[in-house]
Structure formats: C-alpha cells, structure tokens
Enzyme design. Sequence first.
Site, mmCIF file in Angstrom:
data_model
loop_
_atom_site.group_PDB
_atom_site.id
_atom_site.type_symbol
_atom_site.label_atom_id
_atom_site.label_comp_id
_atom_site.label_asym_id
_atom_site.label_seq_id
_atom_site.Cartn_x
_atom_site.Cartn_y
_atom_site.Cartn_z
ATOM 1 C CG ASN A 38 6.598 -16.552 -14.703
ATOM 2 O OD1 ASN A 38 6.109 -16.068 -14.080
ATOM 3 N ND2 ASN A 38 5.907 -17.624 -15.342
ATOM 4 C CE LYS A 49 6.259 -20.676 -13.754
ATOM 5 N NZ LYS A 49 6.185 -21.842 -14.117
ATOM 6 C CG HIS A 74 2.033 -18.933 -17.641
ATOM 7 N ND1 HIS A 74 1.712 -20.074 -17.022
ATOM 8 C CD2 HIS A 74 3.399 -18.911 -17.919
ATOM 9 C CE1 HIS A 74 2.878 -20.861 -16.806
ATOM 10 N NE2 HIS A 74 3.898 -19.906 -17.323
ATOM 11 C CD GLU A 76 2.599 -22.008 -13.742
ATOM 12 O OE1 GLU A 76 2.898 -20.756 -13.343
ATOM 13 O OE2 GLU A 76 3.391 -22.951 -14.139
ATOM 14 C CD GLU A 110 6.221 -20.649 -20.910
ATOM 15 O OE1 GLU A 110 7.366 -20.541 -20.300
ATOM 16 O OE2 GLU A 110 5.212 -20.622 -20.107
ATOM 17 N N GLY A 131 7.837 -26.597 -15.620
ATOM 18 C CA GLY A 131 8.054 -27.039 -14.207
ATOM 19 C C GLY A 131 8.451 -28.483 -13.900
ATOM 20 C CB SER A 143 11.896 -27.908 -17.936
ATOM 21 O OG SER A 143 10.912 -28.237 -16.884
HETATM 22 P P1 PGA Z 1 9.710 -23.569 -15.781
HETATM 23 O O1 PGA Z 1 8.625 -22.232 -16.032
HETATM 24 O O2 PGA Z 1 11.083 -22.848 -16.221
HETATM 25 O O3 PGA Z 1 10.001 -23.604 -14.265
HETATM 26 O O4 PGA Z 1 9.352 -24.795 -16.547
HETATM 27 C C1 PGA Z 1 8.335 -21.687 -17.403
HETATM 28 C C2 PGA Z 1 7.274 -20.854 -17.375
HETATM 29 O O5 PGA Z 1 6.179 -21.442 -16.654
HETATM 30 O O6 PGA Z 1 7.133 -19.747 -17.832
#
Ligand code: PGA
Length: 244
Positions: free
Chosen positions: A8, A10, A99, A101, A169, A175, A206
Amino acid sequence: MKKLIVANWKMNPTTLKGAKRLFYQIKTGIKKYSHVLQNIKIIVCPPFVFLPSLSQMAKKGKILLGVQNFFFEEKGAFTGEISPSMLKDFRVKYVILGHSERRKYFGETDEIINKKLKKAIEKKFKPILCIGETKKERESKKTFKVLKKEIEKAIFGIKNLKNLILAYEPIWAIGTGNPCKPEQAKEVLIFVKKKLKNIPVLYGGSVNLKVAKDYIDVGFDGLLIGGASLRPKEFVEICKVCAI
Ligand code: PGA
C-alpha cells in the site's frame, strides 16, 4: 494457498518518475528471486495517476495491481471520484477498502464501505477489507466487539464472499513502528477465521523485515505493507522470507 503480499503505497511517491523507479526496483528484485517466490502473490497498490504507466510495466511480470479506494457508482456527477470500471483498462484486480485512514480523514462510514464492497464484488474485483481497533478500544477490551461490528456492517447483504480478503490492521500499529505482537494478532486471526470461513486474512501495521515472517508463522495468509513497501530492497526481502 499462495501467500499475498500487498504493497500500500498510500500517497507516495510524489512524482511519476519516482513511482516508475520504485516499481522497477521491486520488479527487478522479484524477478531475480522468482524461483523462490512461486508461492507468493505480490500486489502493488499505487496512487491512481500512476496506473497508466505502471500497468504497462506490470505487463510481463509477476506483480499484480490494486488500488487503495474507488467509488461505488459507475459514472456520473461525482466530482473527484474514480469508478471501478475505469480501472479495468489498467488490469487492476484488487481494491483496498475501509482502510482506517479513509475512515479517519475522508469520513468513510461502515455504510459507505458496504456499498463499495458490494460494487467490488459485482465488478469482480478482489476486495481487501481492512478492519482494526484503536488503542483505546484495545485497552478497554473492546477489540473483538469492534472488529465484529466492522465485519458485519461491511458484508451486510452480500451473499457471495468468495473473492473477499480481510486485513487486520490495528490502528495503533499503523505507521507507528510499533507492530502488533504476533501472538496478539493471532487471537484476532482465530476470531476472524471462525466468523468468516475460508477467507484469507492478512496482517498490516508497521510490518518490517524483522517481524514479517512471524505473522505468516502464526497463520496469517499474507501481509499488507505500507512504509516498508516504499523501500524496495526490504520489500523484496519480505517477499522472500514469507515464501520460505
Ligand atoms: P504501515 O502501513 O506498514 O506503514 O504501518 C500499513 C497500512 O496502513 O496499510
């Protein structure tokens, strides 16, 4: 079943040049180790605007393409949105939905996610549905209640779930450099697998090279990777360790 490693990206990188470079680095890394990566499916989910170029680059390789979102209508007066049909020309098979976010910054509700999931299934995409609890919810022991609600609302009224992929998640792990302990994640995995039979479940939050394999070892069917998917060497190494 093949393990799924989903990148991903982003809202990264910030230029087409950067996106092509990153894709090329992942592609060449994957190609070099193709003999050990047979039981791995690699899916890259870039920002929409890079799809025309990256779908060309993906033509002859192992990497499959996904997107990070789409709208639940086909066409019309929906300023700023992208429809599932528009993506078919770019051979996009996967879509990340729900997601945290998107829920947080773009106001996506369980109802909107349900509509998108319905559309994804109707249009024969493979949706990757994200679920996860906040730190506060975990601390107050509401994790399973929250996850149950997110799943039930997302799949409401959908009969055919055969293409569905779930991604656990935990929001507090995304993150933050603070991944969920594999044993803790395993409790969720068991809970989810009981609720939804025969659905692949990924872990995300992460993930880095040090911990990636631990989630596969406790039974996850793959990983959803943000930050580390922007580091091509590490990403390819993650694919390798998960293939063994
Ligand atoms: P991250 O993001 O690996 O940077 O924690 C994962 C995600 O949001 O899909």
